[in-house]
Enzyme design. Structure first.
Site, PDB file in Angstrom:
ATOM      1  N   HIS A   1      -1.434   1.621  -4.160  1.00  0.00           N
ATOM      2  CA  HIS A   1      -1.811   3.025  -4.003  1.00  0.00           C
ATOM      3  C   HIS A   1      -0.905   3.971  -4.784  1.00  0.00           C
ATOM      4  CE1 HIS A   1      -3.971   1.836   0.012  1.00  0.00           C
ATOM      5  NE2 HIS A   1      -4.631   1.452  -1.062  1.00  0.00           N
TER       6      HIS A   1
ATOM      7  N   GLN B   1       0.847  -1.195   0.000  1.00  0.00           N
ATOM      8  CA  GLN B   1       0.000   0.000   0.000  1.00  0.00           C
ATOM      9  C   GLN B   1       0.883   1.246   0.000  1.00  0.00           C
ATOM     10  OE1 GLN B   1      -3.474  -0.573   2.973  1.00  0.00           O
ATOM     11  NE2 GLN B   1      -1.932  -2.059   3.583  1.00  0.00           N
ATOM     12  N   ASN B   2       2.180   1.047   0.152  1.00  0.00           N
ATOM     13  CA  ASN B   2       3.083   2.188   0.295  1.00  0.00           C
ATOM     14  C   ASN B   2       3.399   2.812  -1.059  1.00  0.00           C
ATOM     15  OD1 ASN B   2       3.055   1.450   2.932  1.00  0.00           O
ATOM     16  ND2 ASN B   2       5.091   0.544   2.943  1.00  0.00           N
TER      17      ASN B   2
ATOM     18  N   CYS C   1      -0.883  16.294 -23.563  1.00  0.00           N
ATOM     19  CA  CYS C   1      -2.100  17.093 -23.830  1.00  0.00           C
ATOM     20  C   CYS C   1      -2.093  18.461 -23.149  1.00  0.00           C
ATOM     21  CB  CYS C   1      -3.343  16.295 -23.438  1.00  0.00           C
ATOM     22  SG  CYS C   1      -3.604  16.197 -21.660  1.00  0.00           S
TER      23      CYS C   1
ATOM     24  N   ASN D   1       3.135  -6.889  13.484  1.00  0.00           N
ATOM     25  CA  ASN D   1       2.745  -5.520  13.837  1.00  0.00           C
ATOM     26  C   ASN D   1       2.933  -5.353  15.342  1.00  0.00           C
ATOM     27  OD1 ASN D   1       1.201  -3.068  14.320  1.00  0.00           O
ATOM     28  ND2 ASN D   1       0.240  -3.424  12.336  1.00  0.00           N
ATOM     29  N   PRO D   2       3.562  -4.279  15.791  1.00  0.00           N
ATOM     30  CA  PRO D   2       3.718  -4.094  17.238  1.00  0.00           C
ATOM     31  C   PRO D   2       2.387  -3.852  17.947  1.00  0.00           C
ATOM     32  CG  PRO D   2       4.851  -2.331  16.023  1.00  0.00           C
ATOM     33  CD  PRO D   2       4.247  -3.253  14.999  1.00  0.00           C
ATOM     34  N   GLU D   3       1.353  -3.461  17.175  1.00  0.00           N
ATOM     35  CA  GLU D   3       0.045  -3.201  17.794  1.00  0.00           C
ATOM     36  C   GLU D   3      -0.991  -4.196  17.283  1.00  0.00           C
ATOM     37  OE1 GLU D   3      -1.358   0.830  17.263  1.00  0.00           O
ATOM     38  OE2 GLU D   3       0.653   1.631  17.595  1.00  0.00           O
TER      39      GLU D   3
ATOM     40  N   CYS E   1       1.073  18.190 -18.656  1.00  0.00           N
ATOM     41  CA  CYS E   1       1.218  16.915 -19.352  1.00  0.00           C
ATOM     42  C   CYS E   1       1.933  17.135 -20.689  1.00  0.00           C
ATOM     43  CB  CYS E   1      -0.174  16.316 -19.590  1.00  0.00           C
ATOM     44  SG  CYS E   1      -0.122  14.835 -20.604  1.00  0.00           S
TER      45      CYS E   1
HETATM   46  C1  BJW Z   1       4.682  -1.195  12.408  1.00  0.00           C
HETATM   47  C2  BJW Z   1       5.866  -0.614  12.766  1.00  0.00           C
HETATM   48  C3  BJW Z   1       6.996  -1.401  12.590  1.00  0.00           C
HETATM   49  C4  BJW Z   1       4.405   0.818  13.151  1.00  0.00           C
HETATM   50  N1  BJW Z   1       6.873  -2.639  12.101  1.00  0.00           N
HETATM   51  N2  BJW Z   1       4.578  -2.432  11.927  1.00  0.00           N
HETATM   52  C5  BJW Z   1     -16.715   5.841   3.297  1.00  0.00           C
HETATM   53  C6  BJW Z   1     -16.581   6.958   2.472  1.00  0.00           C
HETATM   54  C7  BJW Z   1     -15.664   6.957   1.381  1.00  0.00           C
HETATM   55  C8  BJW Z   1     -14.886   5.846   1.115  1.00  0.00           C
HETATM   56  C9  BJW Z   1     -15.020   4.757   1.961  1.00  0.00           C
HETATM   57  C10 BJW Z   1     -15.926   4.735   3.025  1.00  0.00           C
HETATM   58  N3  BJW Z   1     -15.835   3.535   3.631  1.00  0.00           N
HETATM   59  C11 BJW Z   1     -14.900   2.802   2.997  1.00  0.00           C
HETATM   60  C12 BJW Z   1     -14.404   3.533   1.982  1.00  0.00           C
HETATM   61  C13 BJW Z   1     -13.352   3.097   1.039  1.00  0.00           C
HETATM   62  C14 BJW Z   1     -12.005   3.705   1.451  1.00  0.00           C
HETATM   63  C15 BJW Z   1     -11.621   3.166   2.832  1.00  0.00           C
HETATM   64  O1  BJW Z   1     -11.188   2.057   2.960  1.00  0.00           O
HETATM   65  N4  BJW Z   1     -11.780   3.977   3.878  1.00  0.00           N
HETATM   66  C16 BJW Z   1     -11.564   3.490   5.238  1.00  0.00           C
HETATM   67  C17 BJW Z   1     -10.459   4.325   5.932  1.00  0.00           C
HETATM   68  C18 BJW Z   1     -12.869   3.562   5.956  1.00  0.00           C
HETATM   69  N5  BJW Z   1     -11.093   3.260   0.432  1.00  0.00           N
HETATM   70  C19 BJW Z   1     -10.922   3.967  -0.666  1.00  0.00           C
HETATM   71  O2  BJW Z   1     -11.431   5.069  -0.849  1.00  0.00           O
HETATM   72  C20 BJW Z   1     -10.094   3.295  -1.730  1.00  0.00           C
HETATM   73  N6  BJW Z   1     -10.817   3.322  -2.954  1.00  0.00           N
HETATM   74  C21 BJW Z   1     -11.970   2.654  -3.082  1.00  0.00           C
HETATM   75  O3  BJW Z   1     -12.424   1.963  -2.191  1.00  0.00           O
HETATM   76  O4  BJW Z   1     -12.577   2.824  -4.300  1.00  0.00           O
HETATM   77  C22 BJW Z   1     -13.938   2.416  -4.369  1.00  0.00           C
HETATM   78  C23 BJW Z   1     -14.774   3.561  -3.800  1.00  0.00           C
HETATM   79  C24 BJW Z   1     -14.808   4.743  -4.505  1.00  0.00           C
HETATM   80  C25 BJW Z   1     -15.592   5.796  -4.009  1.00  0.00           C
HETATM   81  C26 BJW Z   1     -16.283   5.653  -2.789  1.00  0.00           C
HETATM   82  C27 BJW Z   1     -16.193   4.445  -2.075  1.00  0.00           C
HETATM   83  C28 BJW Z   1     -15.432   3.383  -2.598  1.00  0.00           C
HETATM   84  C29 BJW Z   1      -8.810   4.069  -1.951  1.00  0.00           C
HETATM   85  C30 BJW Z   1      -7.927   4.005  -0.762  1.00  0.00           C
HETATM   86  C31 BJW Z   1      -6.674   4.820  -1.016  1.00  0.00           C
HETATM   87  C32 BJW Z   1      -5.869   4.978   0.264  1.00  0.00           C
HETATM   88  N7  BJW Z   1      -4.900   5.956   0.054  1.00  0.00           N
HETATM   89  C33 BJW Z   1      -3.993   6.260   1.145  1.00  0.00           C
HETATM   90  C34 BJW Z   1      -3.280   7.576   0.798  1.00  0.00           C
HETATM   91  C35 BJW Z   1      -2.254   7.363  -0.324  1.00  0.00           C
HETATM   92  C36 BJW Z   1      -1.567   8.620  -0.678  1.00  0.00           C
HETATM   93  C37 BJW Z   1      -0.815   9.216   0.486  1.00  0.00           C
HETATM   94  O5  BJW Z   1       0.177   8.616   0.924  1.00  0.00           O
HETATM   95  O6  BJW Z   1      -1.191  10.298   0.936  1.00  0.00           O
HETATM   96  O7  BJW Z   1      -3.086   5.196   1.317  1.00  0.00           O
HETATM   97  S1  BJW Z   1      -4.782   6.397   2.736  1.00  0.00           S
HETATM   98  C38 BJW Z   1      -3.468   5.698   3.638  1.00  0.00           C
HETATM   99  O8  BJW Z   1      -3.935   4.483   4.276  1.00  0.00           O
HETATM  100  C39 BJW Z   1      -2.431   5.278   2.598  1.00  0.00           C
HETATM  101  C40 BJW Z   1      -2.066   3.913   3.072  1.00  0.00           C
HETATM  102  O9  BJW Z   1      -1.527   3.155   2.004  1.00  0.00           O
HETATM  103  C41 BJW Z   1      -3.353   3.374   3.608  1.00  0.00           C
HETATM  104  C42 BJW Z   1      -3.198   2.232   4.562  1.00  0.00           C
HETATM  105  O10 BJW Z   1      -2.519   2.622   5.710  1.00  0.00           O
HETATM  106  P1  BJW Z   1      -1.491   1.627   6.379  1.00  0.00           P
HETATM  107  O11 BJW Z   1      -0.403   1.328   5.434  1.00  0.00           O
HETATM  108  O12 BJW Z   1      -2.217   0.499   6.954  1.00  0.00           O
HETATM  109  O13 BJW Z   1      -0.842   2.557   7.495  1.00  0.00           O
HETATM  110  P2  BJW Z   1      -1.376   2.923   8.961  1.00  0.00           P
HETATM  111  O14 BJW Z   1      -0.656   4.153   9.383  1.00  0.00           O
HETATM  112  O15 BJW Z   1      -2.841   2.928   9.028  1.00  0.00           O
HETATM  113  O16 BJW Z   1      -0.880   1.710   9.849  1.00  0.00           O
HETATM  114  C43 BJW Z   1       0.505   1.507  10.095  1.00  0.00           C
HETATM  115  C44 BJW Z   1       0.635   0.254  10.922  1.00  0.00           C
HETATM  116  O17 BJW Z   1       2.014  -0.012  11.064  1.00  0.00           O
HETATM  117  C45 BJW Z   1       0.067   0.378  12.341  1.00  0.00           C
HETATM  118  O18 BJW Z   1      -0.809  -0.713  12.588  1.00  0.00           O
HETATM  119  C46 BJW Z   1       1.283   0.306  13.237  1.00  0.00           C
HETATM  120  O19 BJW Z   1       1.038  -0.366  14.461  1.00  0.00           O
HETATM  121  C47 BJW Z   1       2.237  -0.466  12.385  1.00  0.00           C
HETATM  122  N8  BJW Z   1       3.645  -0.220  12.647  1.00  0.00           N
HETATM  123  N9  BJW Z   1       5.571   0.680  13.226  1.00  0.00           N
HETATM  124  C48 BJW Z   1       5.605  -3.110  11.780  1.00  0.00           C
HETATM  125  N10 BJW Z   1       8.204  -0.908  12.917  1.00  0.00           N
END
Ligand code: BJW
Length: 250
Positions: A126, A108-109, A155, A218-220, A152
């Protein structure tokens, strides 16, 4: 044997017995490289008083593209100083070892650190912070310094960062490939993700549904923990080298 050692030894046994592996990574795997997570430790990433959910959204691209560029230039500056850690390197080495028929890394990174570590064929669900995409014709390009937003070359329309924001669809082919890899895996490693974001958070369930095992690192505790066969409560840079049998692991 401590609980941690025992859990890690059981996970290692599963990994060693596997033929097909899928790995889903999130921000946590890059935390030890110095890349901030989004939600770890109960906090949410904030910039200029705005939560990242607001900044990294389809609505912000529509309403204030220059601000989106500032946000991603700020992020890129931080990520540009980071290098892969022992966790990224262990995954790259495991893939290169050729010990598995399938070793599919799905992240996801957007930081590019898996590729920098030597992993190949990574599915970047992502997007990638070092790439740009045209807001009109969708042409992809490498990032260049200078004009913001860049125009672009095909275009002339404004380009945007090539990342998938809240409310935007992921690349359908990437999602399909990730689903296939997860569904066909004997073992799915879920590393450093809170498991809150759809559709990435569905992948471990596909592995389990087809009879594979899920190992979380995951630590958590997360929303995925109670669905994992093994949950290792530790940092990924320490655990991943142990799972793949690299002798110089911490
Ligand atoms: C360690 C550690 C160590 C610490 N070792 N571990 C209601 C309204 C609108 C949309 C939605 C809705 N309900 C659901 C949705 C869909 C939405 C969604 O899922 N939302 C939820 C939050 C509720 N998803 C989307 O919108 C996706 N598209 C989609 O579904 O299309 C269909 C659709 C369209 C229109 C409407 C509805 C559906 C797209 C998702 C895109 C996510 N983008 C981001 C930003 C990317 C750009 C940027 O970087 O700014 O991606 S959001 C952010 O979260 C980023 C990440 O990739 C993603 C996931 O986060 P991740 O990687 O899990 O990180 P953290 O910080 O959450 O967790 C880190 C973990 O590491 C923790 O657990 C720590 O404990 C651990 N950790 N140190 C190992 N050393």
């Amino acid at each position: 044997m401590s609980g941690y050692e025992d859990t890690t030894a059981r996970a290692r046994e599963l990994v060693e017995g596997a033929d097909r592996i899928a790995v889903l990574t999130g921000a946590g795997i890059s935390a030890e490289s110095g890349v901030p997570t989004f939600r770890g430790g109960g906090k949410s990433l904030v910039w200029r008083g705005m939560p990242f959910e607001q900044l990294s959204s389809a609505a912000m691209v529509r309403n204030d593209l220059p601000l989106v560029w500032e946000w991603f230039d700020y992020r890129r500056k931080a990520v540009g100083k980071c290098v892969p850690n022992a966790g990224h390197l262990a995954l790259a080495a495991a893939q290169i070892s050729g010990n598995f028929h399938q070793f599919q890394l799905i992240t996801q990174n957007i930081d590019g650190l898996h590729a920098a570590a030597g992993s190949s064929g990574v599915i970047e669900l992502h997007g990638n912070i070092w790439r740009t995409r045209c807001t009109v014709c969708e042409r992809l390009d490498d990032l260049t310094e200078g004009e913001r937003p860049p125009k672009c070359p095909a275009c002339g329309a404004p380009m945007r960062p090539h990342v998938v924001l809240f409310g935007e669809f992921l690349d359908a082919e990437n999602v399909e490939r990730a689903r296939e890899a997860a569904a066909s895996a004997d073992v799915c490693l879920v590393v450093g993700t809170s498991g809150l974001v759809y559709p990435a958070n569905e992948l471990p369930h596909l592995t389990r549904a087809s009879g594979g095992k899920v190992i979380e690192i995951n630590p958590e505790e997360t929303v995925l923990t109670n669905r994992a066969d093994i949950s290792i409560r530790a940092k990924s840079a320490a655990v991943l080298p142990l799972l793949f049998g690299q002798p110089n692991a911490e």
